[in-house]
Design an enzyme around this catalytic site. Structure first.
Site, PDB file in Angstrom:
ATOM      1  N   SER A  43       1.618  -1.599  -7.340  1.00 33.06           N
ATOM      2  CA  SER A  43       1.268  -2.768  -8.171  1.00 33.06           C
ATOM      3  C   SER A  43       0.160  -3.597  -7.516  1.00 33.06           C
ATOM      4  O   SER A  43       0.407  -4.708  -7.054  1.00 33.06           O
ATOM      5  CB  SER A  43       2.501  -3.624  -8.482  1.00 33.06           C
ATOM      6  OG  SER A  43       3.355  -3.806  -7.379  1.00 33.06           O
ATOM      7  N   LEU A  49       0.815  -1.204   0.000  1.00 36.85           N
ATOM      8  CA  LEU A  49       0.000   0.000   0.000  1.00 36.85           C
ATOM      9  C   LEU A  49       0.860   1.270   0.000  1.00 36.85           C
ATOM     10  O   LEU A  49       2.047   1.222   0.363  1.00 36.85           O
ATOM     11  CB  LEU A  49      -0.903   0.017   1.233  1.00 36.85           C
ATOM     12  CG  LEU A  49      -2.013  -1.036   1.308  1.00 36.85           C
ATOM     13  CD1 LEU A  49      -2.637  -1.033   2.699  1.00 36.85           C
ATOM     14  CD2 LEU A  49      -3.074  -0.792   0.243  1.00 36.85           C
ATOM     15  N   LYS A  51       7.578   0.881   1.132  1.00 35.97           N
ATOM     16  CA  LYS A  51       8.247   0.359  -0.062  1.00 35.97           C
ATOM     17  C   LYS A  51       9.431   1.225  -0.483  1.00 35.97           C
ATOM     18  O   LYS A  51      10.555   0.742  -0.627  1.00 35.97           O
ATOM     19  CB  LYS A  51       7.278   0.292  -1.257  1.00 35.97           C
ATOM     20  CG  LYS A  51       6.080  -0.571  -1.092  1.00 35.97           C
ATOM     21  CD  LYS A  51       5.214  -0.557  -2.348  1.00 35.97           C
ATOM     22  CE  LYS A  51       4.774   0.818  -2.759  1.00 35.97           C
ATOM     23  NZ  LYS A  51       3.961   1.523  -1.746  1.00 35.97           N
ATOM     24  N   SER A  52       9.134   2.496  -0.709  1.00 41.61           N
ATOM     25  CA  SER A  52      10.171   3.393  -1.221  1.00 41.61           C
ATOM     26  C   SER A  52      11.284   3.624  -0.213  1.00 41.61           C
ATOM     27  O   SER A  52      12.456   3.743  -0.586  1.00 41.61           O
ATOM     28  CB  SER A  52       9.548   4.740  -1.623  1.00 41.61           C
ATOM     29  OG  SER A  52       8.684   4.579  -2.728  1.00 41.61           O
ATOM     30  N   ALA A 102       2.477   4.333   1.513  1.00 47.30           N
ATOM     31  CA  ALA A 102       2.972   4.572   2.882  1.00 47.30           C
ATOM     32  C   ALA A 102       3.269   3.282   3.638  1.00 47.30           C
ATOM     33  O   ALA A 102       3.444   3.307   4.852  1.00 47.30           O
ATOM     34  CB  ALA A 102       2.007   5.433   3.687  1.00 47.30           C
TER      35      ALA A 102
END
Length: 207
Positions: free
Chosen positions: A106, A33, A38-39, A35
């Site tokens: 994704s 999701l 992931k980044s 926040a």
């Protein structure tokens, strides 16, 4: 698909390229999701690999929409095309023996499976990493204020609120980002890569 085209093989095989450049190429596919972390994980991992002398490049969902995918929206068809394009780009990076690190929501399982199949056909490892955090946690984090806007109806088709997110069923790596630090998350990934002979312990610790 275009017609009257022919695939041209190069003069350097994948194995030869890996031997010459002294590393393996593969794709690390972060999903989760907005926040979910992931980044943040992807950026920290990229930094760790580069400082160890390992060629790596991060492809971020927002960043890609400033250029390559700037003509795509957030409806189902555009989301699928977004992932199709980045799957191809990641495969090219990995084929060049770069560690491709993608950080995209994704949301559709079928799209992620298609990315996996694309890599499998090219004999390139594909590692799905589920950055998992409950909706309550990501809503609390909400660094861009997107969940608040989505709940107010200001953003349409927002994943987790007004659009679905299909969780991975069997990701190679599952990180509950609300339970571990960024450093611990990166270490989980490095341990997996070493265990599966995609990196060596010497590569990570040599610098």
């Amino acid at each position: 698909m275009s017609t009257n085209i022919t695939w041209h093989e190069g003069s350097v095989s994948l194995n030869e390229r890996q031997s010459l450049l002294k590393q393996k190429g593969f794709t690390l596919w972060f999903t989760g999701l907005s926040a979910s972390g992931k980044s943040t994980l992807a950026s920290a991992l990229e930094q760790t690999l580069l400082h160890a002398g390992i060629s790596a490049y991060r492809l971020d969902g927002d960043n890609i929409r400033f250029g390559l995918n700037k003509n795509l929206g957030f409806g189902p068809d555009d989301r699928t095309e977004n992932i199709r394009r980045i799957s191809e780009v990641a495969k090219l990076f990995a084929d060049a023996t770069v560690v491709a690190i993608t950080a995209f929501i994704s949301p559709y399982r079928a799209d992620r499976d298609t990315a996996r199949q694309l890599h499998a056909a090219a004999k390139i490892p594909f590692i799905e990493i589920y950055a998992d955090a409950p909706l309550s946690v990501v809503e609390q984090r909400d660094p861009k204020g997107l969940y608040k806007k989505a709940k107010a109806g200001e953003i349409k088709e927002f994943t987790g609120i007004s659009a679905p997110y299909e969780e991975p069923t069997t990701p190679e790596i599952h990180i509950k980002t609300h339970e571990v630090s960024v450093e611990q998350g990166v270490q989980i990934i490095l341990d997996y890569l070493v265990k599966n002979n995609l990196l060596s312990r010497d590569q990570i610790t040599k610098k």
